[in-house]
Scaffold this active site. Structure first.
Site, short mmCIF file in Angstrom:
data_model
loop_
_atom_site.label_atom_id
_atom_site.label_comp_id
_atom_site.label_asym_id
_atom_site.label_seq_id
_atom_site.Cartn_x
_atom_site.Cartn_y
_atom_site.Cartn_z
N LYS A 138 51.86 84.17 48.80
CA LYS A 138 52.85 85.22 48.52
C LYS A 138 53.03 86.14 49.71
CE LYS A 138 52.79 86.52 44.37
NZ LYS A 138 52.30 87.07 43.09
N ARG A 173 49.75 92.97 43.67
CA ARG A 173 49.94 91.60 43.21
C ARG A 173 49.01 90.64 43.95
NH1 ARG A 173 56.09 89.99 43.43
NH2 ARG A 173 55.57 88.88 41.51
N GLY A 201 50.26 82.79 37.15
CA GLY A 201 49.75 83.50 35.98
C GLY A 201 48.24 83.53 35.86
N MET A 207 45.96 84.85 38.02
CA MET A 207 45.31 86.07 38.52
C MET A 207 46.19 87.28 38.18
SD MET A 207 43.62 84.75 42.07
CE MET A 207 45.19 84.18 42.73
N ARG A 211 58.44 80.67 47.42
CA ARG A 211 57.40 79.69 47.73
C ARG A 211 58.01 78.32 47.55
NH1 ARG A 211 54.00 81.41 42.38
NH2 ARG A 211 55.49 80.67 40.83
N HIS A 222 55.89 80.92 31.55
CA HIS A 222 54.53 80.48 31.89
C HIS A 222 54.30 79.04 31.45
CE1 HIS A 222 50.23 79.89 30.88
NE2 HIS A 222 50.04 80.54 32.01
N SER A 243 31.88 44.92 50.94
CA SER A 243 32.75 45.57 49.97
C SER A 243 31.91 46.61 49.25
CB SER A 243 33.33 44.56 48.97
OG SER A 243 34.18 45.22 48.05
N CYS A 281 35.68 48.31 46.45
CA CYS A 281 36.19 47.69 45.22
C CYS A 281 35.78 48.45 43.98
CB CYS A 281 35.74 46.23 45.12
SG CYS A 281 33.95 46.03 45.07
N TYR A 299 40.53 47.83 53.76
CA TYR A 299 41.33 47.76 52.54
C TYR A 299 40.63 48.50 51.40
CZ TYR A 299 38.10 44.14 50.86
OH TYR A 299 36.97 43.46 50.46
#
Length: 890
Positions: A22, A91, A100, A102, A333, A449, A774, A842, A862
């Protein structure tokens, strides 16, 4: 000396770590010349110091006082000045948006004297002044003093009756102020603080403390936000949207965060302050209606929205206030959005020339792609529609209606699917929203909210369903036509249309799943269901595939799963679990093998199993064509293939007591099972140990693999030996397997599964005998943590999460500090011993977004995961490759 306070003119949007999202964005808008009320930001460093040391840092209070004095000079009045007061808001603002969660306190600086000065400022509008004063006491009392907000709400509701709060006269609001002050005195034993600077000081400390409020902790855990960031605090000169009908407040998005479509999107509320919009206590009007009410402010807002979107190159979420016809920007934002909107917006911005395709891939996530693969309601099914609200967050949710967050959590813990139904949600409902499949409210707009939080979490949400009369005390709601839904009744909500249905509505595969089932091919006629979305997904996926370094394989044990995995984009099979081939009728053959009393019986069982195994492998090799298939030799805990010891014991005991008969075979079987019984089967005779103890078992499997490969042109088998702890175990099996492969003339890699800590710690030795590793991170995680996954997740994981011992289950996302360190060590030492060592993972972590990025960073070749998670792994592998050049891609 550290600097703990920054004026808005000193910051910019790149200082989110220090100024919070903010504060950084308020500074950015100030520097862009947009109409931002002046103010300053207290840094996250100050918050962290306060939270860890229990006190503010040295010099902090003086620095705040200096910036407040500069603000007073700029505004030409002082905080709480009796005849002409400066009022400020306090704020919160963390680096990552936590809507919402804090605290915020508005109208700081009002007291019994300055309220009269505010009347003069407002041209004699005493109603506005007393309304602002009662809001201060109400917010301060709940937020700073910890008073249960219901005390204030009850007093306000009693005064209003059936009226709106805007209908209250000045005298009534003045009386309400006295009532509120009485509540403060009764609940705390002290008077409401009249000193403006003391109000501000306490409010700042309350915002710091709110970082560790239960709902903030829960939200951070849900969103995987680090707990040590702290929050900044923004002190901003107040502007007022509750001055009358020429004033108001609103929330706007530069495009639809639900669908991604461009257009005017947002909510506006006349004669209101900001919390009225997000709280949903009064239903808003669409932002477009502002043009009729105040065209000048509306046109200016649209111009600013366009400027901000082009500047941030993304969807922007904006809070604004109009004070007597003057537009003020209170926040912007990068806006939260649904999964579908994320993909659409990313490709739209590419087409607009605002971002590159590389950046578009980093703008979406594997979790969002997974959400797009969730089922949707069947449009052809019979449905009983009972109401309609606003389509706040897409998806299809079915469950039992519940009317409190506590009940939602309780039923969800019992395995029930629930829909949380409220008049409106507030931050205290977060636990219930997390537990529920969807959220339904009768009040609030698309920026309430409920809507904002649900979109951020990927939860289905329908809000503002005004047709519903929700009674949380009676745990029911009434829909048009007299339809009554009580707690426990099943309802279905469609977050894409806003429709609410009675009963369970069938669901169907999403259009994105249909696209992947076609092998990632768009329909030739371009008539894909949800075509715009599918085309956006196709475009993103193609670029992710073109840029990723990590290969993506599948965990698949049947030809059907193998074929699906290939359609979903698998580049081979990384784990074919052969023990899954011995279930059902074949289980008896394995039992015969394990319990064989001599070589002849054992060979008979092996001879019966081999052709079945060969047929299994032929089907899988055919499905995968010339792609590699890693076959793990049998690795079952032995008890899974033996009769239950308790059942057998009871059967024999009853026979011995004269209750029934038992065969000689059963008695022999009981003796054998007792001999092989293990207290901890997961650490017993399994994996490589089973193959070494039962002669011929692994040889039979290797022979079946080789013979199957000879029958399928292009087959590329890889043989994986499970659960080794010492290189000698691997060498013993490798020697036998290599001889069989040479005998049959089949070329196949022979490697091992690294799933014990000792194998990882001795990886350099192991690599001398293995052509590939693996990492079996399921068992490796169990052994490193000493957790039995089957036993502990339900037993105490929820408590561990609450205590912050870990932020997410280590079986869900790879534990990088512990298990990950072993993976990194084994990778480095394995490659040092054998530079061409092939490395993969895996375990189920192979499809987890955060774990995929870790595998890329470590240098694996992978990842392997279940077929449905393959697209997620492909996307995250592409994002990982691109994020190397974009450290701020989150």
């Amino acid at each position: 000396m550290a600097k703990f306070v920054y004026d808005f003119t000193e910051g910019n949007r790149h200082l989110k770590d220090l100024l919070g999202g903010k504060g950084a964005n308020l500074a950015e808008m100030t520097n862009l010349g947009l109409p931002v009320p002046p103010g300053f930001t207290i840094t996250t460093e100050a918050c962290r110091h306060y939270l860890t040391q229990g006190t503010v840092p040295d010099g902090f209070e003086q620095e705040v006082e200096e910036h407040l004095a500069a603000l007073e000079r700029q505004m030409g009045r002082t905080l709480g000045q009796a005849d002409d007061p400066l009022l400020v808001s306090v704020r919160s603002g963390a680096k990552f948006s936590m809507p919402g969660m804090m605290e915020t306190v508005l109208n700081i600086g009002l007291n019994d004297e300055s309220v009269h000065g505010l009347v003069k400022q407002a041209g004699g509008n005493d109603r506005f002044a007393w309304d602002s004063y009662r809001r201060l006491i109400q917010m301060f009392g709940k937020t700073v003093l910890g008073i249960d907000g219901d005390h204030f709400e009850h007093a306000l509701d009693t005064l209003k009756g059936d009226r709106q709060d805007t209908d209250l006269a000045a005298a009534e609001l003045q009386a309400l102020v006295e009532t509120f002050k009485g509540i403060v005195r009764e609940q705390t034993g002290h008077d409401f603080p009249a000193d403006p600077r003391e109000q501000m000081r306490q409010a700042v400390m309350a915002v710091f403390d709110s970082w560790n409020a239960p709902r903030a902790i829960l939200y951070r855990r849900q969103e995987r936000i680090p707990a040590d960031l702290g929050t900044a605090v923004n002190i901003v000169a107040m502007v007022f949207g509750n001055c009358g009908n020429d004033s108001g407040t609103g929330v706007a998005f530069t495009r639809d965060p639900g669908s991604g479509h461009q257009g005017i999107y947002g909510d506006y509320l006349q004669n209101a302050q900001g919390e009225d919009v997000v709280a949903g206590i009064r239903n808003t009007i669409p932002l477009q209606d502002l043009e009729r009410l105040d065209k000048s402010s509306y046109d200016e807002l649209l111009a600013i929205m366009e400027k901000l979107e082009n500047h941030y190159r993304d969807l922007c979420d904006i809070e604004f206030t109009i004070e007597r016809g003057k537009l003020w920007m209170l926040q912007t934002r990068v806006g939260k959005r649904t999964a579908a909107a994320a993909f659409r917006i990313a490709t739209q911005l590419v087409d607009q020339g605002l971002i590159s395709l590389d950046e578009a891939v980093t703008r979406v996530t594997g979790d969002q792609l997974a959400q797009l693969m969730f089922p949707r309601f069947d449009t052809g099914a019979e449905k009983k529609k009972i109401a309609k609200g606003m389509n706040a967050s897409p998806g299809a949710a079915v469950g039992k209606a519940v009317f409190s967050s506590e009940r939602a959590v309780e039923l969800a813990a019992q395995g029930e699917e629930v829909i949380l139904v409220r008049r409106e949600t507030n931050p205290d409902d977060l636990s219930g929203m997390i537990a529920a499949r969807g959220v339904l409210t009768s009040r609030g707009g698309k920026t309430s909210h409920a809507a904002v939080v649900a979109r951020g979490m990927g939860k289905t949400c329908v809000c503002g369903a005004e047709e519903l009369d929700v009674s949380t005390s009676e745990r029911r709601f009434t829909a048009p036509g007299g339809v009554v839904v009580t707690e426990g009744d099943v309802i279905s909500i469609d977050g894409s249309t806003g429709e609410i249905f009675l009963g369970e509505v069938p669901v169907v595969d999403s259009a994105v799943v249909e696209y992947f089932e076609r092998g990632g091919v768009l329909q030739e006629d371009g008539r894909d269901r949800e075509g715009e979305l599918v085309r956006a997904v196709d475009r993103i996926m193609r670029h992710a595939d073109a840029t990723r370094r990590l290969g993506v394989r599948a965990n698949a044990d049947t030809p059907e799963d193998s074929a699906r995995a290939r359609r979903f984009g698998a580049q081979g099979i990384g784990l074919c679990r052969t023990e899954h081939m011995f279930l059902g009728e074949r289980r008896q053959l394995v039992e015969d093998l394990v319990l064989a009393s001599g070589e002849q019986e054992r060979q008979a069982a092996l001879d019966a199993l081999e052709p079945l195994q060969k047929a299994d492998f032929i089907g899988i090799f055919r499905a995968m064509g010339d792609l590699p298939v890693t076959v793990r030799l049998i690795d079952p805990p032995l008890h899974e293939f033996l009769p239950d010891l308790t059942d057998l014991s009871v059967k024999v005991a009853l026979a011995d007591a004269g209750h029934g008969e038992v065969s000689v075979k059963d008695r022999e079987l009981l003796t054998a099972v007792k001999r092989l019984h293990e207290q901890n089967p997961m650490l017993g005779l399994r994996g490589v140990r089973l193959g070494l103890v039962i002669p011929g078992l692994f040889a039979m499997q290797v022979r079946a693999i080789a013979q199957a490969a000879k029958e399928v042109p292009g087959a590329r088998p890889e043989i994986m030996i499970p659960l080794i702890a010492a290189v000698q175990e691997l060498e013993a099996v490798r020697e036998e397997a290599a001889a069989i492969l040479a005998e049959t003339g089949v070329d196949a890699l022979i490697g091992t599964m690294i799933e014990t800590p000792r194998a990882a710690l001795t990886a350099g030795q192991v690599a001398e005998a293995a052509e590939f590793f693996s990492f079996g991170t399921n068992d490796l995680t169990q052994m490193v943590w000493a957790f039995s996954r089957d036993d502990v997740e339900a037993a105490f994981f929820s408590r561990y999460l609450e205590l912050g011992i870990f932020g997410v289950s280590p079986f869900e996302t790879l534990d990088q500090e512990g298990v990950g360190r072993l993976v990194r060590l084994a990778t480095e030492e394995g490659r040092a011993a054998r530079p061409d060592l092939k490395l993969g993972i895996c375990g189920e972590h192979g499809g987890d977004p955060g774990s995929v990025r870790f595998c890329h960073d470590v240098g694996l070749d992978y990842v392997s995961c279940s077929p449905f998670r393959i697209p997620v792994a492909r996307l995250e592998a592409g994002r990982a490759a691109l994020s190397e050049n974009d450290s701020d891609s989150r």
